[in-house]
Design a protein around this motif. Sequence first.
Motif, PDB file in Angstrom:
ATOM      1  N   LEU A   1     -38.904 -14.183  18.973  1.00 30.99           N
ATOM      2  CA  LEU A   1     -39.692 -13.002  18.603  1.00 30.99           C
ATOM      3  C   LEU A   1     -41.078 -13.403  18.098  1.00 30.99           C
ATOM      4  O   LEU A   1     -42.080 -12.741  18.406  1.00 30.99           O
ATOM      5  N   GLU A   2     -41.132 -14.484  17.346  1.00 35.74           N
ATOM      6  CA  GLU A   2     -42.425 -14.963  16.855  1.00 35.74           C
ATOM      7  C   GLU A   2     -43.334 -15.376  18.003  1.00 35.74           C
ATOM      8  O   GLU A   2     -44.539 -15.068  18.006  1.00 35.74           O
ATOM      9  N   LYS A   3     -42.771 -16.045  18.981  1.00 38.68           N
ATOM     10  CA  LYS A   3     -43.570 -16.474  20.128  1.00 38.68           C
ATOM     11  C   LYS A   3     -44.030 -15.270  20.947  1.00 38.68           C
ATOM     12  O   LYS A   3     -45.167 -15.236  21.444  1.00 38.68           O
ATOM     13  N   LEU A   4     -43.178 -14.265  21.088  1.00 38.41           N
ATOM     14  CA  LEU A   4     -43.576 -13.061  21.816  1.00 38.41           C
ATOM     15  C   LEU A   4     -44.741 -12.360  21.133  1.00 38.41           C
ATOM     16  O   LEU A   4     -45.647 -11.841  21.801  1.00 38.41           O
ATOM     17  N   ARG A   5     -44.748 -12.324  19.815  1.00 38.63           N
ATOM     18  CA  ARG A   5     -45.873 -11.719  19.095  1.00 38.63           C
ATOM     19  C   ARG A   5     -47.164 -12.477  19.390  1.00 38.63           C
ATOM     20  O   ARG A   5     -48.231 -11.881  19.568  1.00 38.63           O
ATOM     21  N   SER A   6     -47.031 -13.801  19.421  1.00 37.38           N
ATOM     22  CA  SER A   6     -48.205 -14.621  19.730  1.00 37.38           C
ATOM     23  C   SER A   6     -48.687 -14.386  21.152  1.00 37.38           C
ATOM     24  O   SER A   6     -49.888 -14.265  21.409  1.00 37.38           O
ATOM     25  N   VAL A   7     -47.736 -14.321  22.095  1.00 34.49           N
ATOM     26  CA  VAL A   7     -48.085 -14.101  23.498  1.00 34.49           C
ATOM     27  C   VAL A   7     -48.755 -12.737  23.673  1.00 34.49           C
ATOM     28  O   VAL A   7     -49.706 -12.592  24.448  1.00 34.49           O
ATOM     29  N   ARG A   8     -48.262 -11.746  22.961  1.00 36.86           N
ATOM     30  CA  ARG A   8     -48.853 -10.405  23.069  1.00 36.86           C
ATOM     31  C   ARG A   8     -50.325 -10.433  22.672  1.00 36.86           C
ATOM     32  O   ARG A   8     -51.160  -9.740  23.270  1.00 36.86           O
ATOM     33  N   THR A   9     -50.659 -11.251  21.714  1.00 36.43           N
ATOM     34  CA  THR A   9     -52.045 -11.355  21.276  1.00 36.43           C
ATOM     35  C   THR A   9     -52.934 -11.969  22.346  1.00 36.43           C
ATOM     36  O   THR A   9     -54.084 -11.559  22.537  1.00 36.43           O
ATOM     37  N   HIS A  10     -52.384 -12.947  23.072  1.00 34.94           N
ATOM     38  CA  HIS A  10     -53.188 -13.693  24.042  1.00 34.94           C
ATOM     39  C   HIS A  10     -53.015 -13.200  25.476  1.00 34.94           C
ATOM     40  O   HIS A  10     -53.720 -13.684  26.367  1.00 34.94           O
ATOM     41  N   ALA A  11     -52.123 -12.271  25.709  1.00 38.75           N
ATOM     42  CA  ALA A  11     -51.838 -11.860  27.077  1.00 38.75           C
ATOM     43  C   ALA A  11     -52.996 -11.098  27.696  1.00 38.75           C
ATOM     44  O   ALA A  11     -53.753 -10.414  27.008  1.00 38.75           O
ATOM     45  N   ALA A  12     -53.117 -11.224  29.011  1.00 40.74           N
ATOM     46  CA  ALA A  12     -54.093 -10.434  29.750  1.00 40.74           C
ATOM     47  C   ALA A  12     -53.654  -8.967  29.738  1.00 40.74           C
ATOM     48  O   ALA A  12     -52.477  -8.665  29.563  1.00 40.74           O
ATOM     49  N   PRO A  13     -54.574  -8.051  29.933  1.00 40.78           N
ATOM     50  CA  PRO A  13     -54.262  -6.610  29.820  1.00 40.78           C
ATOM     51  C   PRO A  13     -53.100  -6.163  30.684  1.00 40.78           C
ATOM     52  O   PRO A  13     -52.283  -5.344  30.254  1.00 40.78           O
ATOM     53  N   GLU A  14     -52.968  -6.693  31.917  1.00 39.67           N
ATOM     54  CA  GLU A  14     -51.919  -6.207  32.809  1.00 39.67           C
ATOM     55  C   GLU A  14     -50.515  -6.599  32.363  1.00 39.67           C
ATOM     56  O   GLU A  14     -49.526  -6.045  32.828  1.00 39.67           O
ATOM     57  N   LEU A  15     -50.412  -7.560  31.446  1.00 37.93           N
ATOM     58  CA  LEU A  15     -49.088  -7.958  30.959  1.00 37.93           C
ATOM     59  C   LEU A  15     -48.862  -7.562  29.507  1.00 37.93           C
ATOM     60  O   LEU A  15     -47.731  -7.551  29.043  1.00 37.93           O
TER      61      LEU A  15
END
Length: 229
Positions: free
Chosen positions: A198-212
């Motif tokens: 869950l922690e990694k997903l929060r981080s990924v959400r911050t860095h993800a491109a708009p389409e993802l």
Amino acid sequence: GHGMSEHMAGILSAIMIRHTGQSLDLYAAALGGQDVPRALASLRCLGTLRTPEALGLAEKGVSWPDAAVRRAAVRLVGRAPPMPTLPRILARGLRDGDAAVRAETLDAIERQGLPGLAGTLAIWFEEAGFDACEPEERMRVVVLLASLDPAVATKHLVGRINTGLRYRVGEGVGDPDVHAWNRLAVEGLALAATDEALEKLRSVRTHAAPELRDRVGQVLVAAMRRNKS
């Protein structure tokens, strides 16, 4: 041999065992030869006997040149009680060049359901499986990995995300395989739903491109709900 029904194969194995008892000589000879029907019949008998010695002999079938025999051998060990050679046999089945044997191996891993097989599955997927699998099969592997051992799944999938952080997740530039891995890892981390995932997903959400970004948000919310229930 190839087209024998389950019912007829069961009758054949019962007849053979009635005449040979617990002796494995006949089956060892068949698996050491080149006759496909004999090899398939022998594997059926070994599966019926279900002794440690019989199941150990079944490993010979995984190295046969005929894919039907290799697939039958993997099916046998997948339905048998766990044995020490199980991870080695399934690892070999995963690396088989025949897609049907690989699919049978995934079925065997799923049927066994042993957390200890998660490492075997994850290592194969990282080293060779991702490239060998079609997109639907890739997703099946990730789902299976998360169900076997969420902690192992988290460790490996976080590692893949970290490797791909040089690219913005989901962005249409760079190596397509890296983006495919990142998207797959996001889905797997949501299924694992460990605290680290869950922690990694929060981080990924911050860095993800708009389409993802929306998809990451969706799976994160769903994972958090599962983690609380």
